[in-house]
Motif scaffolding. Sequence first.
Motif, PDB file in Angstrom:
ATOM      1  N   GLY A 298      74.712  33.671  68.895  1.00  0.00           N
ATOM      2  CA  GLY A 298      75.095  34.834  69.677  1.00  0.00           C
ATOM      3  C   GLY A 298      74.618  36.162  69.137  1.00  0.00           C
ATOM      4  N   VAL A 299      74.021  36.187  67.929  1.00  0.00           N
ATOM      5  CA  VAL A 299      73.547  37.453  67.352  1.00  0.00           C
ATOM      6  C   VAL A 299      72.237  37.851  68.046  1.00  0.00           C
ATOM      7  CG1 VAL A 299      72.735  38.617  65.275  1.00  0.00           C
ATOM      8  CG2 VAL A 299      74.659  37.016  65.147  1.00  0.00           C
ATOM      9  N   THR A 300      72.232  39.016  68.663  1.00  0.00           N
ATOM     10  CA  THR A 300      71.042  39.462  69.406  1.00  0.00           C
ATOM     11  C   THR A 300      70.216  40.491  68.635  1.00  0.00           C
ATOM     12  OG1 THR A 300      72.315  41.195  70.519  1.00  0.00           O
ATOM     13  CG2 THR A 300      72.189  39.048  71.612  1.00  0.00           C
ATOM     14  N   ALA A 301      70.844  41.191  67.680  1.00  0.00           N
ATOM     15  CA  ALA A 301      70.113  42.178  66.875  1.00  0.00           C
ATOM     16  C   ALA A 301      70.949  42.510  65.650  1.00  0.00           C
ATOM     17  CB  ALA A 301      69.828  43.447  67.670  1.00  0.00           C
TER      18      ALA A 301
ATOM     19  N   VAL B  92      66.768  45.640  64.641  1.00  0.00           N
ATOM     20  CA  VAL B  92      65.736  44.649  64.931  1.00  0.00           C
ATOM     21  C   VAL B  92      66.334  43.493  65.734  1.00  0.00           C
ATOM     22  CG1 VAL B  92      66.066  43.577  62.653  1.00  0.00           C
ATOM     23  CG2 VAL B  92      63.955  43.174  63.907  1.00  0.00           C
ATOM     24  N   PRO B  93      65.707  43.170  66.881  1.00  0.00           N
ATOM     25  CA  PRO B  93      66.197  42.025  67.653  1.00  0.00           C
ATOM     26  C   PRO B  93      66.127  40.734  66.846  1.00  0.00           C
ATOM     27  CG  PRO B  93      64.706  43.380  68.965  1.00  0.00           C
ATOM     28  CD  PRO B  93      64.610  43.873  67.553  1.00  0.00           C
ATOM     29  N   VAL B  94      67.003  39.793  67.178  1.00  0.00           N
ATOM     30  CA  VAL B  94      67.023  38.484  66.524  1.00  0.00           C
ATOM     31  C   VAL B  94      66.709  37.439  67.581  1.00  0.00           C
ATOM     32  CG1 VAL B  94      68.442  36.789  65.317  1.00  0.00           C
ATOM     33  CG2 VAL B  94      68.657  39.224  64.763  1.00  0.00           C
ATOM     34  N   VAL B  95      65.653  36.675  67.343  1.00  0.00           N
ATOM     35  CA  VAL B  95      65.212  35.659  68.306  1.00  0.00           C
ATOM     36  C   VAL B  95      65.531  34.260  67.803  1.00  0.00           C
ATOM     37  CG1 VAL B  95      63.200  34.657  69.455  1.00  0.00           C
ATOM     38  CG2 VAL B  95      63.421  37.143  69.260  1.00  0.00           C
ATOM     39  N   ASP B  96      65.129  33.966  66.554  1.00  0.00           N
ATOM     40  CA  ASP B  96      65.342  32.630  66.005  1.00  0.00           C
ATOM     41  C   ASP B  96      66.276  32.648  64.799  1.00  0.00           C
ATOM     42  OD1 ASP B  96      63.789  33.781  64.057  1.00  0.00           O
ATOM     43  OD2 ASP B  96      62.148  32.332  64.157  1.00  0.00           O
ATOM     44  N   GLY B  97      67.076  33.714  64.702  1.00  0.00           N
ATOM     45  CA  GLY B  97      68.036  33.801  63.612  1.00  0.00           C
ATOM     46  C   GLY B  97      67.497  34.457  62.362  1.00  0.00           C
ATOM     47  N   LYS B  98      66.233  34.878  62.384  1.00  0.00           N
ATOM     48  CA  LYS B  98      65.612  35.440  61.194  1.00  0.00           C
ATOM     49  C   LYS B  98      64.894  36.755  61.526  1.00  0.00           C
ATOM     50  CE  LYS B  98      63.706  31.382  60.842  1.00  0.00           C
ATOM     51  NZ  LYS B  98      62.887  30.219  60.459  1.00  0.00           N
ATOM     52  N   VAL B  99      64.615  37.512  60.460  1.00  0.00           N
ATOM     53  CA  VAL B  99      63.901  38.781  60.588  1.00  0.00           C
ATOM     54  C   VAL B  99      62.725  38.765  59.625  1.00  0.00           C
ATOM     55  CG1 VAL B  99      64.049  41.285  60.225  1.00  0.00           C
ATOM     56  CG2 VAL B  99      65.949  40.069  61.304  1.00  0.00           C
ATOM     57  N   SER B 100      61.555  39.227  60.081  1.00  0.00           N
ATOM     58  CA  SER B 100      60.348  39.229  59.261  1.00  0.00           C
ATOM     59  C   SER B 100      59.991  40.640  58.818  1.00  0.00           C
ATOM     60  CB  SER B 100      59.178  38.608  60.031  1.00  0.00           C
ATOM     61  OG  SER B 100      59.388  37.219  60.230  1.00  0.00           O
TER      62      SER B 100
ATOM     63  N   ILE C 222      63.998  45.860  50.052  1.00  0.00           N
ATOM     64  CA  ILE C 222      65.448  45.680  49.978  1.00  0.00           C
ATOM     65  C   ILE C 222      66.003  45.864  51.386  1.00  0.00           C
ATOM     66  CG2 ILE C 222      67.593  46.520  48.921  1.00  0.00           C
ATOM     67  CD1 ILE C 222      65.675  47.865  46.786  1.00  0.00           C
ATOM     68  N   ALA C 223      66.970  45.042  51.782  1.00  0.00           N
ATOM     69  CA  ALA C 223      67.578  45.178  53.106  1.00  0.00           C
ATOM     70  C   ALA C 223      69.096  45.084  52.979  1.00  0.00           C
ATOM     71  CB  ALA C 223      67.064  44.107  54.058  1.00  0.00           C
ATOM     72  N   ASP C 224      69.804  46.095  53.512  1.00  0.00           N
ATOM     73  CA  ASP C 224      71.272  46.142  53.527  1.00  0.00           C
ATOM     74  C   ASP C 224      71.745  46.157  54.968  1.00  0.00           C
ATOM     75  OD1 ASP C 224      71.668  46.624  50.567  1.00  0.00           O
ATOM     76  OD2 ASP C 224      70.479  48.387  51.055  1.00  0.00           O
ATOM     77  N   ILE C 225      72.689  45.309  55.310  1.00  0.00           N
ATOM     78  CA  ILE C 225      73.195  45.244  56.679  1.00  0.00           C
ATOM     79  C   ILE C 225      74.422  46.130  56.831  1.00  0.00           C
ATOM     80  CG2 ILE C 225      74.670  43.223  56.265  1.00  0.00           C
ATOM     81  CD1 ILE C 225      73.858  42.296  59.138  1.00  0.00           C
ATOM     82  N   THR C 226      74.521  46.798  58.000  1.00  0.00           N
ATOM     83  CA  THR C 226      75.719  47.585  58.310  1.00  0.00           C
ATOM     84  C   THR C 226      76.364  47.144  59.620  1.00  0.00           C
ATOM     85  OG1 THR C 226      74.457  49.297  59.462  1.00  0.00           O
ATOM     86  CG2 THR C 226      74.814  49.600  57.101  1.00  0.00           C
ATOM     87  N   GLY C 227      75.768  46.168  60.304  1.00  0.00           N
ATOM     88  CA  GLY C 227      76.356  45.661  61.536  1.00  0.00           C
ATOM     89  C   GLY C 227      75.374  44.823  62.320  1.00  0.00           C
ATOM     90  N   TYR C 228      75.877  44.213  63.369  1.00  0.00           N
ATOM     91  CA  TYR C 228      75.023  43.396  64.234  1.00  0.00           C
ATOM     92  C   TYR C 228      75.547  43.470  65.655  1.00  0.00           C
ATOM     93  CZ  TYR C 228      78.780  39.910  63.610  1.00  0.00           C
ATOM     94  OH  TYR C 228      79.998  39.271  63.565  1.00  0.00           O
ATOM     95  N   PHE C 229      74.688  43.064  66.584  1.00  0.00           N
ATOM     96  CA  PHE C 229      75.062  42.984  67.987  1.00  0.00           C
ATOM     97  C   PHE C 229      75.202  41.513  68.368  1.00  0.00           C
ATOM     98  CE2 PHE C 229      72.957  47.075  67.605  1.00  0.00           C
ATOM     99  CZ  PHE C 229      73.822  47.913  68.287  1.00  0.00           C
TER     100      PHE C 229
ATOM    101  N   HIS D  66      74.584  46.754  74.283  1.00  0.00           N
ATOM    102  CA  HIS D  66      73.244  46.846  73.711  1.00  0.00           C
ATOM    103  C   HIS D  66      72.308  45.816  74.330  1.00  0.00           C
ATOM    104  CE1 HIS D  66      70.151  45.781  70.612  1.00  0.00           C
ATOM    105  NE2 HIS D  66      70.067  47.092  70.531  1.00  0.00           N
ATOM    106  N   VAL D  67      71.076  46.240  74.570  1.00  0.00           N
ATOM    107  CA  VAL D  67      70.030  45.344  75.067  1.00  0.00           C
ATOM    108  C   VAL D  67      68.853  45.412  74.094  1.00  0.00           C
ATOM    109  CG1 VAL D  67      68.426  44.806  76.947  1.00  0.00           C
ATOM    110  CG2 VAL D  67      70.696  45.761  77.457  1.00  0.00           C
ATOM    111  N   SER D  68      68.505  44.265  73.489  1.00  0.00           N
ATOM    112  CA  SER D  68      67.327  44.223  72.625  1.00  0.00           C
ATOM    113  C   SER D  68      66.072  44.355  73.472  1.00  0.00           C
ATOM    114  CB  SER D  68      67.286  42.909  71.838  1.00  0.00           C
ATOM    115  OG  SER D  68      68.317  42.857  70.885  1.00  0.00           O
ATOM    116  N   PHE D  69      65.148  45.174  73.012  1.00  0.00           N
ATOM    117  CA  PHE D  69      63.932  45.423  73.788  1.00  0.00           C
ATOM    118  C   PHE D  69      62.834  45.850  72.822  1.00  0.00           C
ATOM    119  CE2 PHE D  69      61.012  47.861  76.415  1.00  0.00           C
ATOM    120  CZ  PHE D  69      60.968  47.135  77.593  1.00  0.00           C
TER     121      PHE D  69
END
Length: 866
Positions: free
Chosen positions: A540-543, A588-596, A607-614, A748-751
């Motif tokens: 269910g995570v879209t971004a 960044v949108p999430v398509v297959d569960g990962k980010v490149s 370095i990547a720090d998360i502050t939330g998700y859609f 939110h709509v990933s685009f």
Amino acid sequence: MRGTALATALGVAAVLGFQGMADGTEGSAGGKGPGEAKAFSADAEQTGPVDGETYTLAVKPKGKGEAVVSQQGTDLFGLLGVSWTDPAAKVTGTIEARSRSAETGKWSRWIALDPVRPGLDGKRPGEHGATEPVWVGPSNGAEVRVKGGELPAGLELKLVDPGTAGSAKKKGRLNADPAAFATTTATPGPASTAPQPKVVTRAEWNADESMNSEGPIYLPGSKIKAVFVHHTADAAAYDCSQSEAIVRAIHKFHVETNKWRDLGYNFLVDKCGTIFEGRQGGIDQPVMGAHTYGWNSESTSVAVLGDYTASGVSDAAREAVSQIAAYKLGQYDGDMNGTTQLVAGVDQTNYFHTSFKAGTAYTFKTVSGHRDGYNTECPGDSFYPQLDSIRTSGPAARLKIATVNGTAAEPNGSYKSTGALSVDWSTSTDSGRISKFDLLVDGVSAVSTSGAGRTASTGLSNGTHKVQVQATTANGKVSTSLPVTVVATVPVSHDAKFVPVAPKRLMDTRIGLGVPQAKVGPQKVVTLPVAGANGIPGAGVTAVILNVTATNPTGNSFVSVYPSGTARSSASNLNVTPGLTIPNLVVVPVVDGKVSFYNNDGTVDLIADITGYFTSADAGSTHVSFGPKRLMDTRAGLGVRQAKVGPQGVVTLQVAGANGIPASGVTAVILNVTATNPTGNSYVAVYPSGTTRSSASNLNFTPGKTIPNLVVVPVVDGKVSFYNNDGTVDLIADITGYFTSADTGATHVSFGPKRLMDTRAGLGVRQAKVGAQGVVTLQVAGANGIPATGVTAVILNVTATNPTGNSYVAVYPSGTTRSSASNLNFSPGQTIPNLVVVPVVDGKVSFYNNDGSVDLIADITGYFAK
């Protein structure tokens, strides 16, 4: 072309192997001394355009089958040949000439002149018999002797002065940029899988087009199947600055003496590797030349200036032949290292005693020497063996997309996709010669494979995409398949809500957190699993919202963050220089569960720090556009006390229940935070008040810099805290929106990522830098696949590049008054990106530049809509 079997019977002082200067001295085809300008040189002293000229001297019979032009002075010339009235007349004896050097006054050795086969350019009105022309260098005297056998009537010595280039040409330089065609044609020629090399056009070498009144003719089948390679077998060495003059002289001789419609060769190459357009009709067209008797109707030609009987061609010339052959054959699905079938136009025997019968098809190597089709020594005993290395020096041949998502593909065909893309391809080049393949989507590599690969898969964003395969051989040559179009219609969730999380580090290449412990190398990618890890749901995570930091870079580079499983676009998220640590927020949108994460050049730690998700699966917060509005400024005491934030100091800002923001239900705020007037190297972390600060940083800066960055910070107790690590610094915070637990906001709509604006190219706005206090306005709603109604805010990665002064850019809703908030701060020579979430009021977004001029780029990664 010179060097027929007749030459082997000549008992004369000069034969085809002669490589000396026209004054009789031996040596290389060397250059000129310091400050010395050769006659006919592009860098000779010039006062204006000079027309070339052909001088004619009668060859006088002596009886007993002999004739001469007695030794005599002449006007300056550079090329000579002999002609006679009847082209069908048999020349059974020998024709020899020599010239006197205009520079030294010495006479050259005797040079054998070989007759040209009549009909080489078809049946021509007024055609004369003639020998091959020979470049003898700047000369002012000539002598001819003809002996043995019956003499043809009307023997004349032709001396060609090629003239000099116009004075407007820069000394010693040629403008050799690629040209599609020099003569207007109905349609452009076919695209090639190999790049078109730089070619000096006829206009650039000052072709006298007044001699060419007939216009070109094209191959009957409009397809080039082979390239015949020649040498011009010139008697004198030459300086490369004289190459244009040699080409002009050959052109003049072929037209005025041979009475051909134009210069015979399609292309000519000098020893320095410069390629010249030969016969007119278009560099990209299948022009019929006059070069290889009996085989002109299915081939093209390239002639190297010089005689290569005793020594081979230079590496530069060999590379130039390779490039033009690859380009021309690549237009017609040919392979430089392959074979082809050619139909003989006449009965004849070649140099190797192979007989050909008119109308019969024969197998030829796709790159052949003149001697393979005709009885001649051309292209020389030393050059001919070098053709093998040319054949294997080109890019991957016959490269084509075979299938798209399992459907057989044709070049320029159109195919549909729901987002997935799988491509198969083929090439006739051995895998061992290929180092890699790249699957290109909209001109950018999405996936790379080894040289043995023949298939690749990726994902596509919504929209129409150009898809190609590019091959890189071990020697660095590149070829690119003809494109196909893929129209992707990707299902998107329009009900994604925001879930804030306490800032948490997900990736650090310095310690191997989330990805292997190693810097990201040039044009390399690391991929981070986000869904199903670190407390983020698996479905269910879209971004995701990440604060990405680049540190320890070794070169000037950029970093792109994009959905794994999709093709990377041209958008960049961070631009880095050695010695600096640069953060930027990305959604960044999430398509297959990962980010490149892609790094373009040098090496860098990420370095990547998360502050939330859609998410579209669980309850979450909706977005409310608000502002831009300044909430905090330590310089003025706005929101907090008036004072710089000291080392390891914290200031806390009340957000909920203040400045029109609701007192309850606020789950996160979107702030553009700016650090200014810092006294030391430091960083600032923005985090939820009432929680423990993590190791995540949001801004990194050095003394004297003003650095902004967007943050999305969860709200726990209605307040947000700002921590400064070292030195003192002023902090500013401008709000552009917030998230609420109520369902009254937008989802939110990933685009994308997708480029909407680029002032450098005129994309989205006019093509021009934004000047001082200038504004450009971009239509976002109802354009580029974004809905025309219901859009409340857009998420843009905005990049400022090529600035001429210290300035800032503010991004704000069109139709509103711009506030004092700034989104990017920069100085000359910098390229600075920053994420903005900007409300949409009238369907457009405005960009203001304060000072100097600057180019602006905007890439969308999503939007909010009701």
